[in-house]
Design an enzyme around this catalytic site. Structure first.
Site, PDB file in Angstrom:
ATOM      1  CE  LYS A 218       7.436  22.666 100.053  1.00 50.24           C
ATOM      2  NZ  LYS A 218       8.505  21.822 100.157  1.00 50.24           N
TER       3      LYS A 218
ATOM      4  CE1 TYR B 273       6.708  14.154  96.264  1.00 54.95           C
ATOM      5  CE2 TYR B 273       5.358  12.654  97.207  1.00 54.95           C
ATOM      6  CZ  TYR B 273       5.973  13.862  97.465  1.00 54.95           C
ATOM      7  OH  TYR B 273       6.007  14.550  98.387  1.00 54.95           O
TER       8      TYR B 273
ATOM      9  CE1 TYR C 154       9.558  17.238  97.357  1.00 57.80           C
ATOM     10  CE2 TYR C 154       9.259  16.274  99.381  1.00 57.80           C
ATOM     11  CZ  TYR C 154       8.677  16.790  98.214  1.00 57.80           C
ATOM     12  OH  TYR C 154       7.446  16.752  98.222  1.00 57.80           O
TER      13      TYR C 154
HETATM   14  C1  LIG Z   1       8.737  20.708  99.084  1.00 60.26           C
HETATM   15  C2  LIG Z   1      10.111  20.224  99.018  1.00 60.26           C
HETATM   16  C3  LIG Z   1      10.988  20.377  97.953  1.00 60.26           C
HETATM   17  C4  LIG Z   1      10.377  21.117  96.803  1.00 60.26           C
HETATM   18  O1  LIG Z   1      10.130  22.631  96.806  1.00 60.26           O
HETATM   19  P1  LIG Z   1       9.140  23.147  95.925  1.00 60.26           P
HETATM   20  O2  LIG Z   1       9.101  24.344  95.986  1.00 60.26           O
HETATM   21  O3  LIG Z   1       7.802  22.416  96.170  1.00 60.26           O
HETATM   22  O4  LIG Z   1       9.696  22.751  94.358  1.00 60.26           O
HETATM   23  C5  LIG Z   1      12.217  20.216  98.149  1.00 60.26           C
HETATM   24  N1  LIG Z   1      12.735  19.516  99.183  1.00 60.26           N
HETATM   25  C6  LIG Z   1      12.050  19.327 100.272  1.00 60.26           C
HETATM   26  C7  LIG Z   1      12.595  18.479 101.543  1.00 60.26           C
HETATM   27  C8  LIG Z   1      10.679  19.751 100.489  1.00 60.26           C
HETATM   28  O5  LIG Z   1       9.790  19.319 101.333  1.00 60.26           O
END
Ligand SMILES: *Cc1c(COP(=O)(O)O)cnc(C)c1O
Length: 295
Positions: free
Chosen positions: A15, A226, A252
């Site tokens: 991010k 999720y 993730y």
């Molecule tokens: C938000 C996030 C993602 C996914 O990214 P997007 O742009 O929302 O698809 C992947 N890995 C981590 C650790 C995240 O925080």
């Protein structure tokens, strides 16, 4: 592996790249408060809170769930950055942001909304740059790159990588491993990614349109949904930690690496391929999932 878990802002993560553009826009508009939302253990919200602290802005976060008895993981860090938390029950995608903004405006504040996951065209521009960075780094190594595999959830990372590949004329298969079975804003995720990519591409002055053939999204590994940790994530976390000394996260990157391992086991990826795993961060969430990871 491309280590966005080491990207530097408050324990890192993908991010940061989006926030560079989003917070820049907020400052240009002379906003005084960032408002965003996500799950209680949102990495995006933790990085947004840190970016707000760094740039002297206030931060309001709409988080899913109820106030817990103990602050752990990302939530603990949100508190260090002085973020104001609004608990939103089963609304974990920032649905209540408009209400929060109305209240802030009434108080004379100037809020700037960062959408769920920072995934609009402005945020995606950060990942266009990321591909330029990758291209420069790759110029110093002597192997070809055939695939990029990463965790895809709110679409901004995926869209930016696609546009970045186009801008930099990189011929590489970009494979997103879907993390969340829900769609984005009522649109199927692959379509959302496509729309976002073309919006970001036009902002970059790219003439070639990105088509649905370019969007490779594997939704086979969403498991229990999720944030529900299963065998796939646990095995990937264990293997990567014990063989490489590298930490993944339960939501993730653990799922994405589990997907990558399965794509290798089932033969879709093979030893003639040169695969880059894009580590998108998430490490702080490990400390909020200890119980389910060890069970
Ligand atoms: C938000 C996030 C993602 C996914 O990214 P997007 O742009 O929302 O698809 C992947 N890995 C981590 C650790 C995240 O925080």
């Amino acid at each position: 592996m491309k280590r966005d878990d080491q990207s530097g802002l408050a324990l890192g993560g993908n991010k940061v790249r989006k926030l560079e553009y989003l917070v820049g826009d907020a400052l240009d508009q002379q906003a005084d408060t960032l408002v965003s939302g996500g799950a209680a253990q949102s990495n995006h919200c933790r990085q947004t809170a840190a970016a707000a602290a760094m740039t002297g802005l206030a931060c309001h976060l709409a988080l899913g769930g109820e106030a817990p008895d103990h602050l752990e993981g990302n939530l603990l860090l949100d508190a260090f950055f002085n973020a104001k938390i609004h608990w939103c029950g089963d609304q974990r995608k920032g649905e209540t942001i408009p209400d929060i903004c109305r209240a802030l405006v009434k108080e004379g504040k100037k809020p700037y909304v960062i959408p769920y996951g920072g995934s609009n065209a402005t945020g995606a521009l950060g990942f266009v740059d990321a591909m330029t960075e990758l291209k420069l780094q790759r110029a110093t190594c002597h192997s070809s790159l055939s695939h990029i595999v990463f965790a895809s959830s709110s679409g901004g990372t995926h869209a930016g990588l696609l546009v970045g590949a186009s801008v930099n004329e990189m011929d590489v298969d970009i494979i997103g491993i879907g993390i969340d079975k829900e769609e984005m804003e009522g649109v199927a995720l692959d379509q959302y990614i496509l729309n976002l990519a073309n919006e970001a591409a036009s902002r970059k002055g790219v003439e070639k349109t990105i088509t649905s053939d370019n969007v490779s999204l594997v939704m086979d590994y969403v498991g229990g949904g999720y944030g529900v940790v299963g065998h796939l994530e646990k095995e990937a976390l264990q293997l990567t930690a014990s063989l490489e000394g590298i930490l993944l996260d339960p939501v993730y990157t653990g799922r994405a690496m589990g997907g990558l391992i399965d794509l290798i086991r089932n033969g879709r990826l093979e030893s003639s391929h040169n695969v880059l795993f894009w580590h998108t961060g998430g490490t702080p969430a490990l400390f909020a999932y200890g119980e389910s990871l060890l069970r």
